[in-house]
Design an enzyme around this catalytic site. Structure first.
Site, PDB file in Angstrom:
ATOM      1  N   GLY A   8       0.830  -1.220   0.000  1.00  0.00           N
ATOM      2  CA  GLY A   8       0.000   0.000   0.000  1.00  0.00           C
ATOM      3  C   GLY A   8       0.852   1.253   0.000  1.00  0.00           C
ATOM      4  N   GLY A  11      -0.414   4.828  -0.869  1.00  0.00           N
ATOM      5  CA  GLY A  11      -1.527   5.379  -0.094  1.00  0.00           C
ATOM      6  C   GLY A  11      -1.133   6.548   0.800  1.00  0.00           C
ATOM      7  N   GLN A  12      -2.112   7.009   1.591  1.00  0.00           N
ATOM      8  CA  GLN A  12      -1.885   8.192   2.435  1.00  0.00           C
ATOM      9  C   GLN A  12      -0.719   7.950   3.404  1.00  0.00           C
ATOM     10  OE1 GLN A  12      -5.037   9.275   5.177  1.00  0.00           O
ATOM     11  NE2 GLN A  12      -4.219  11.319   5.505  1.00  0.00           N
ATOM     12  N   ILE A  36      -2.914  -0.575  -7.950  1.00  0.00           N
ATOM     13  CA  ILE A  36      -3.331   0.106  -9.176  1.00  0.00           C
ATOM     14  C   ILE A  36      -2.833   1.550  -9.167  1.00  0.00           C
ATOM     15  CG2 ILE A  36      -5.374   0.934 -10.439  1.00  0.00           C
ATOM     16  CD1 ILE A  36      -6.703  -1.749  -9.386  1.00  0.00           C
ATOM     17  N   ASP A  53      -0.676  -7.417  -6.172  1.00  0.00           N
ATOM     18  CA  ASP A  53      -2.010  -7.506  -5.578  1.00  0.00           C
ATOM     19  C   ASP A  53      -1.847  -8.390  -4.341  1.00  0.00           C
ATOM     20  OD1 ASP A  53      -4.567  -8.164  -4.821  1.00  0.00           O
ATOM     21  OD2 ASP A  53      -5.297  -8.521  -6.854  1.00  0.00           O
ATOM     22  N   TYR A 142     -15.690  -2.386   7.426  1.00  0.00           N
ATOM     23  CA  TYR A 142     -14.318  -1.959   7.745  1.00  0.00           C
ATOM     24  C   TYR A 142     -13.960  -2.381   9.175  1.00  0.00           C
ATOM     25  CZ  TYR A 142     -10.378   1.311   8.422  1.00  0.00           C
ATOM     26  OH  TYR A 142      -9.156   1.887   8.688  1.00  0.00           O
ATOM     27  N   LYS A 146     -11.219  -5.007  10.690  1.00  0.00           N
ATOM     28  CA  LYS A 146     -10.162  -4.526  11.593  1.00  0.00           C
ATOM     29  C   LYS A 146     -10.096  -5.373  12.863  1.00  0.00           C
ATOM     30  CE  LYS A 146      -8.177  -1.530   9.137  1.00  0.00           C
ATOM     31  NZ  LYS A 146      -6.847  -1.862   8.643  1.00  0.00           N
TER      32      LYS A 146
HETATM   33  N1  LIG Z   1      -5.539   7.094   6.871  1.00  0.00           N
HETATM   34  C1  LIG Z   1      -6.179   6.989   8.009  1.00  0.00           C
HETATM   35  O1  LIG Z   1      -6.757   7.958   8.512  1.00  0.00           O
HETATM   36  C2  LIG Z   1      -6.198   5.668   8.742  1.00  0.00           C
HETATM   37  C3  LIG Z   1      -6.768   5.612  10.020  1.00  0.00           C
HETATM   38  C4  LIG Z   1      -6.799   4.395  10.699  1.00  0.00           C
HETATM   39  C5  LIG Z   1      -6.242   3.261  10.129  1.00  0.00           C
HETATM   40  N2  LIG Z   1      -5.698   3.340   8.879  1.00  0.00           N
HETATM   41  C6  LIG Z   1      -5.161   2.099   8.305  1.00  0.00           C
HETATM   42  O2  LIG Z   1      -3.853   2.298   7.794  1.00  0.00           O
HETATM   43  C7  LIG Z   1      -3.652   1.480   6.625  1.00  0.00           C
HETATM   44  C8  LIG Z   1      -3.232   2.356   5.454  1.00  0.00           C
HETATM   45  O3  LIG Z   1      -4.203   3.372   5.281  1.00  0.00           O
HETATM   46  P1  LIG Z   1      -4.055   4.534   4.198  1.00  0.00           P
HETATM   47  O4  LIG Z   1      -4.804   5.689   4.731  1.00  0.00           O
HETATM   48  O5  LIG Z   1      -2.663   4.708   3.754  1.00  0.00           O
HETATM   49  O6  LIG Z   1      -4.948   3.909   3.014  1.00  0.00           O
HETATM   50  P2  LIG Z   1      -5.025   4.348   1.470  1.00  0.00           P
HETATM   51  O7  LIG Z   1      -6.375   3.999   0.978  1.00  0.00           O
HETATM   52  O8  LIG Z   1      -4.549   5.737   1.283  1.00  0.00           O
HETATM   53  O9  LIG Z   1      -3.946   3.365   0.836  1.00  0.00           O
HETATM   54  C9  LIG Z   1      -4.155   1.981   0.765  1.00  0.00           C
HETATM   55  C10 LIG Z   1      -3.433   1.454  -0.451  1.00  0.00           C
HETATM   56  O10 LIG Z   1      -3.723   0.059  -0.568  1.00  0.00           O
HETATM   57  C11 LIG Z   1      -3.697  -0.243  -1.950  1.00  0.00           C
HETATM   58  N3  LIG Z   1      -4.437  -1.468  -2.234  1.00  0.00           N
HETATM   59  C12 LIG Z   1      -5.795  -1.627  -2.334  1.00  0.00           C
HETATM   60  N4  LIG Z   1      -6.080  -2.892  -2.685  1.00  0.00           N
HETATM   61  C13 LIG Z   1      -4.900  -3.554  -2.814  1.00  0.00           C
HETATM   62  C14 LIG Z   1      -4.540  -4.881  -3.158  1.00  0.00           C
HETATM   63  N5  LIG Z   1      -5.458  -5.812  -3.472  1.00  0.00           N
HETATM   64  N6  LIG Z   1      -3.220  -5.199  -3.199  1.00  0.00           N
HETATM   65  C15 LIG Z   1      -2.274  -4.295  -2.885  1.00  0.00           C
HETATM   66  N7  LIG Z   1      -2.560  -3.017  -2.571  1.00  0.00           N
HETATM   67  C16 LIG Z   1      -3.859  -2.655  -2.525  1.00  0.00           C
HETATM   68  C17 LIG Z   1      -4.328   0.974  -2.634  1.00  0.00           C
HETATM   69  O11 LIG Z   1      -3.864   1.075  -3.974  1.00  0.00           O
HETATM   70  C18 LIG Z   1      -3.840   2.132  -1.755  1.00  0.00           C
HETATM   71  O12 LIG Z   1      -2.749   2.809  -2.342  1.00  0.00           O
HETATM   72  C19 LIG Z   1      -4.988   0.751   6.413  1.00  0.00           C
HETATM   73  O13 LIG Z   1      -4.931  -0.513   7.022  1.00  0.00           O
HETATM   74  C20 LIG Z   1      -5.992   1.618   7.130  1.00  0.00           C
HETATM   75  O14 LIG Z   1      -7.106   0.891   7.546  1.00  0.00           O
HETATM   76  C21 LIG Z   1      -5.661   4.509   8.188  1.00  0.00           C
END
Ligand SMILES: NC(=O)c1ccc[n+]([C@@H]2O[C@H](COP(=O)([O-])OP(=O)(O)OC[C@H]3O[C@@H](n4cnc5c(N)ncnc54)[C@H](O)[C@@H]3O)[C@@H](O)[C@H]2O)c1
Length: 320
Positions: A8, A11-12, A36, A53, A142, A146
């Site tokens: 990931g 992602g953020q 993706i 993936d 979700y 979790k």
């Molecule tokens: N951002 C928040 O505020 C927050 C808060 C609590 C927990 N979290 C947890 O932190 C983790 C990361 O969160 P984030 O905010 O960076 O999420 P995000 O949605 O920004 O990034 C997640 C990434 O996972 C990738 N992804 C999706 N399906 C996939 C697959 N099949 N194979 C490989 N990659 C795949 C997506 O392309 C994306 O870039 C998650 O487990 C989320 O639940 C985030």
């Protein structure tokens, strides 16, 4: 040194954590993986990156084997609002993705960091000063993934000795990468809109208090937990961590100190409001503080100043 794998990574969290890990442990030692969504150039150019993936176990295993990975930061996931729109898809990615990572970690003896979330709680959880160990009956897909993920990580530690660790992140505020469809996304959007439009319409109603954290604290938390001496950890996965408990109008008041003409109004989205209402108002993170020295550095005031400064620089807009 064993290498580090980040899933990931586009992602953020991943887009920032990967860069911080590379600075700390060396560019070549941190393998980014994206799906993706393409990571930005800084990430692609600073070290190895693959597209996988995580629901395909062979793809995960191949990278771990090829790069002799010793630690996995598993961030690939579907976030709360998107998961509620497509629960079957969210179950598949969140559960099979994690299961695959844990199975590969078991075989190749990797440590695993997995973030849980304030979403792992529900309406029957005590919503103020939510304890570390308490009732967890979430009513969202979700949240269900979790809680199941927290239990699965604990199981892999107890049953197979996999060094699993994790935190329950609150809503994360950051300026580098936009959030991926969570319930707390408003706490990022509000800053962009304040700078660009001087007004923001919030999809959560006034008074909706939720835990939040600025991204630098979230990254420090992940690394500190993974570097902590194992003997001190009574809990391993799902440590409550928080930095502030705020409602939309609290963020707006802080923004107004810097952008006085900023106005906030509300148009409630029932789906995201219902999710937010089932989450804690504020968490007790004393277990993390005691067991591995967790302490946030950014309060709402520092976060607001830093967000406005960086987004303004990004958009080349002067706010003074
Ligand atoms: N951002 C928040 O505020 C927050 C808060 C609590 C927990 N979290 C947890 O932190 C983790 C990361 O969160 P984030 O905010 O960076 O999420 P995000 O949605 O920004 O990034 C997640 C990434 O996972 C990738 N992804 C999706 N399906 C996939 C697959 N099949 N194979 C490989 N990659 C795949 C997506 O392309 C994306 O870039 C998650 O487990 C989320 O639940 C985030």
């Amino acid at each position: 040194m064993h290498k580090i794998l980040v899933t990931g990574a586009a992602g953020q969290i991943g887009s920032e954590l990967t860069i911080v890990l590379r600075k700390r442990y060396g560019n070549e030692n941190v393998i980014a993986t994206a799906h993706i969504k393409r990571p930005d150039e800084a990430l692609l150019e600073s070290g190895p990156c693959h597209f996988i993936d995580c629901t395909e176990i062979n793809m995960v295993a191949e990278i771990v084997k090829k790069h002799k990975v010793g630690t996995i930061y598993h961030l690939a996931s579907i976030l709360s609002a998107v998961a509620e729109e497509n629960p079957q898809f969210a179950w598949n990615v969140n559960m099979f993705g994690l299961y695959n990572v844990l199975e590969v970690a078991r075989e190749y003896k990797c440590a695993v960091f997995t973030p849980s979330s304030i979403g792992a709680f529900g309406l029957t959880t005590p919503l103020d000063e939510t304890p570390q160990d308490t009732i967890q009956r979430p009513n969202t897909m979700y949240g269900i993934t979790k809680v199941a993920g927290e239990l699965l990580c604990d199981y892999y530690f107890r049953r197979f000795g996999v060094d699993t660790r994790g935190v329950r992140y609150p809503g994360l505020i950051s300026y580098k990468t936009l959030p991926g469809g969570g319930t707390t996304d408003y706490a990022v959007e509000i800053f962009y809109e304040a700078i660009n439009q001087k007004k923001y319409t919030c999809y959560l109603k006034a008074g909706t208090c939720l835990d939040m954290m600025y991204m630098p604290d979230a990254l420090r938390a992940a690394i500190a937990l993974m570097e902590a001496g194992p003997s001190k950890l009574k809990h391993r996965n799902a440590f409550n961590v928080t930095a502030m408990s705020v409602a939309p109008e609290d963020i707006a008041a802080e923004i107004k100190k810097i952008i006085p003409e900023f106005t906030l109004d509300f148009k409630v989205d029932p789906l995201r409001q219902a999710i937010a209402d089932s989450w804690p108002n504020s968490m007790d993170d004393s277990a993390a503080r005691k067991e591995w020295g967790w302490k946030p550095e950014y309060d709402l005031e520092c976060t607001t100043k830093d967000m406005i400064e960086h987004i303004s620089q990004k958009h080349k807009i002067k706010t003074d």
